[in-house]
Write a protein that holds these residues in place. Structure first.
Motif, PDB file in Angstrom:
ATOM      1  N   PHE A   9      52.202   2.506  68.945  1.00  0.00           N
ATOM      2  CA  PHE A   9      52.890   1.718  67.921  1.00  0.00           C
ATOM      3  C   PHE A   9      52.665   2.311  66.530  1.00  0.00           C
ATOM      4  CE2 PHE A   9      52.583  -1.598  64.672  1.00  0.00           C
ATOM      5  CZ  PHE A   9      53.852  -2.150  64.750  1.00  0.00           C
ATOM      6  N   VAL A  67      50.446  -4.470  71.953  1.00  0.00           N
ATOM      7  CA  VAL A  67      50.359  -3.183  71.254  1.00  0.00           C
ATOM      8  C   VAL A  67      49.106  -2.429  71.687  1.00  0.00           C
ATOM      9  CG1 VAL A  67      50.113  -2.092  68.994  1.00  0.00           C
ATOM     10  CG2 VAL A  67      51.696  -4.002  69.280  1.00  0.00           C
ATOM     11  N   ARG A  96      50.195  -5.757  63.175  1.00  0.00           N
ATOM     12  CA  ARG A  96      50.674  -5.651  64.555  1.00  0.00           C
ATOM     13  C   ARG A  96      49.703  -4.941  65.496  1.00  0.00           C
ATOM     14  NH1 ARG A  96      55.972  -5.562  65.995  1.00  0.00           N
ATOM     15  NH2 ARG A  96      55.026  -5.388  68.074  1.00  0.00           N
ATOM     16  N   GLN A  97      48.835  -4.093  64.979  1.00  0.00           N
ATOM     17  CA  GLN A  97      48.006  -3.273  65.853  1.00  0.00           C
ATOM     18  C   GLN A  97      47.005  -4.082  66.673  1.00  0.00           C
ATOM     19  OE1 GLN A  97      46.593  -0.109  63.101  1.00  0.00           O
ATOM     20  NE2 GLN A  97      47.418   1.332  64.584  1.00  0.00           N
ATOM     21  N   THR A 136      60.253   0.825  67.489  1.00  0.00           N
ATOM     22  CA  THR A 136      59.214   0.107  68.240  1.00  0.00           C
ATOM     23  C   THR A 136      59.772  -0.884  69.258  1.00  0.00           C
ATOM     24  OG1 THR A 136      59.086  -1.526  66.425  1.00  0.00           O
ATOM     25  CG2 THR A 136      57.533   0.317  66.390  1.00  0.00           C
TER      26      THR A 136
END
Length: 369
Positions: free
Chosen positions: A234, A312, A306-307, A223
């Motif tokens: 991602f 992202v 993280r999304q 990533t």
């Protein structure tokens, strides 16, 4: 073996993929249900079965026995004092250990005589010791402090190593999943929680962190430079990383389970080395749950954390619109436009750069493209 190697190759290249991240809600829901079940099961069974080192009590060791039958010791204690919390273990060849609740001096003498007669041994072959409740409480407190300190240091250490607390938090979630489910399975088995079992729990924490570090290292590698990634989002890169390390995780867990399983089933159950049961059982369950925790808890939670980041989400939207592909082609370089008055046959002749022995570029006059 060939098919397994081919499967590993397909997992690494992405031709075959296990949907760890696409189905993260399913895996996290099942993991949460397993955690709840692990918390409820000990309560339904009356709580964890603490050993004498934690609750205090009396302990008897019977040596040189012709028989190591467990029921013989249980019946002897029940007939002499009626003690309910009695645990009889075969700790060595011709040696039996009997643990009971706290007994007074008169009850201790009665149990010692009963064990001597039941196992038909000499008076000197039966020894007794006493563990006070204060010492047991101290052991419990130190074990809990050890767990807290370990988790705190592991959280800080992983945050510094990966330079993000999101990976650290995800790894700790997998760690808690491993501990709770292992403790629940341990409680259902009916084994006592002893200092050896605590050592086993701490050992599986280290194994769980090791497996998480291996997977997260690959995730970080896949990533990096995400904004220029024109192939996958991602979530897709995280899923690929987990699949790429899947064979390694399985191999590592199998290598760990084989010797522990030999100790548990052969040494403890068949040969009667009872002192190894609690340690080996904790390790056996913990290695399995540690691997599952990394794959189905830590990695999906990291993807969830993280999304929602703007970068992202922006990368995923640009990739869907095809903008990153165009940017990648521009960076790779398109054929330069012809300048006015320059035809195809009149292109400038360029020398081919070569390397001299020192490693520096050196033009070779006369060489043309």
């Amino acid at each position: 073996m060939f098919r397994f190697a081919q499967l590993g190759s397909n997992l690494y290249t992405g031709r075959t993929s296990v949907p760890f991240i696409p189905r993260k809600r399913l895996w996290l829901s099942l993991s949460a249900a397993l955690v709840v079940l692990s918390l409820i099961a000990p309560l339904l069974m009356g709580g964890l079965k603490l050993g004498i080192d934690f609750r205090g009590g009396s302990e008897f060791t019977v040596s040189n026995t012709a028989s190591t039958d467990i029921e013989t010791g249980e019946d002897a204690v029940a007939q002499s004092t009626g003690a309910e919390q009695t645990v009889v273990t075969n700790i060595a060849a011709n040696t039996v250990r009997v643990q009971t609740e706290q007994l007074d001096d008169e009850e201790t003498l009665a149990v010692r005589d009963a064990l001597q007669q039941a196992y038909d041994v000499e008076e000197g072959d039966v020894t007794s010791t006493f563990v006070g409740p204060t010492w047991g409480q101290g052991v419990t407190r130190q074990a809990l402090w050890g767990l807290v300190v370990f988790v705190a240091l592991a959280t800080i250490g992983m945050a510094l190593y990966f330079r993000t607390f999101k990976m650290s938090i995800s790894a700790m979630a997998g760690l808690l999943f491993t501990v709770i489910t292992t403790a629940g399975a341990y409680a259902v088995s009916g084994y006592e929680v002893t200092p050896s079992a605590i050592i086993g729990f701490l050992t599986i924490l280290s194994y769980s962190l090791y497996d998480s570090v291996v997977v997260f290292d690959k995730i970080r590698e896949n990533t990096k430079d995400l904004e220029h990634n024109a192939r996958r989002t991602f979530a897709q890169e995280v899923n690929l990383a987990v699949n790429q390390t899947l064979v390694r995780s399985i191999n590592t867990s199998v290598v760990g389970i084989l010797p522990v399983g030999a100790i548990l089933f052969v040494g403890a159950m068949l040969l009667g080395a009872g002192t190894l049961q609690d340690l080996s059982l904790a390790l056996f369950i913990g290695i399995i749950m540690g691997t599952l925790g990394t794959l189905f808890v830590s990695a999906p939670i990291y993807a969830v954390l993280r999304q929602r980041e703007p970068a992202v989400r922006e990368q995923a939207e640009r990739l869907e619109r095809g903008e990153i592909e165009e940017a990648a082609e521009d960076e790779a370089g398109e054929p330069a436009e012809e300048t006015p008055g320059e035809s195809e046959g009149e292109q400038e002749v360029q020398p081919i750069p070569r390397m001299d022995p020192s490693g520096r570029d050196r033009p070779d006059n006369g060489a043309v493209v």
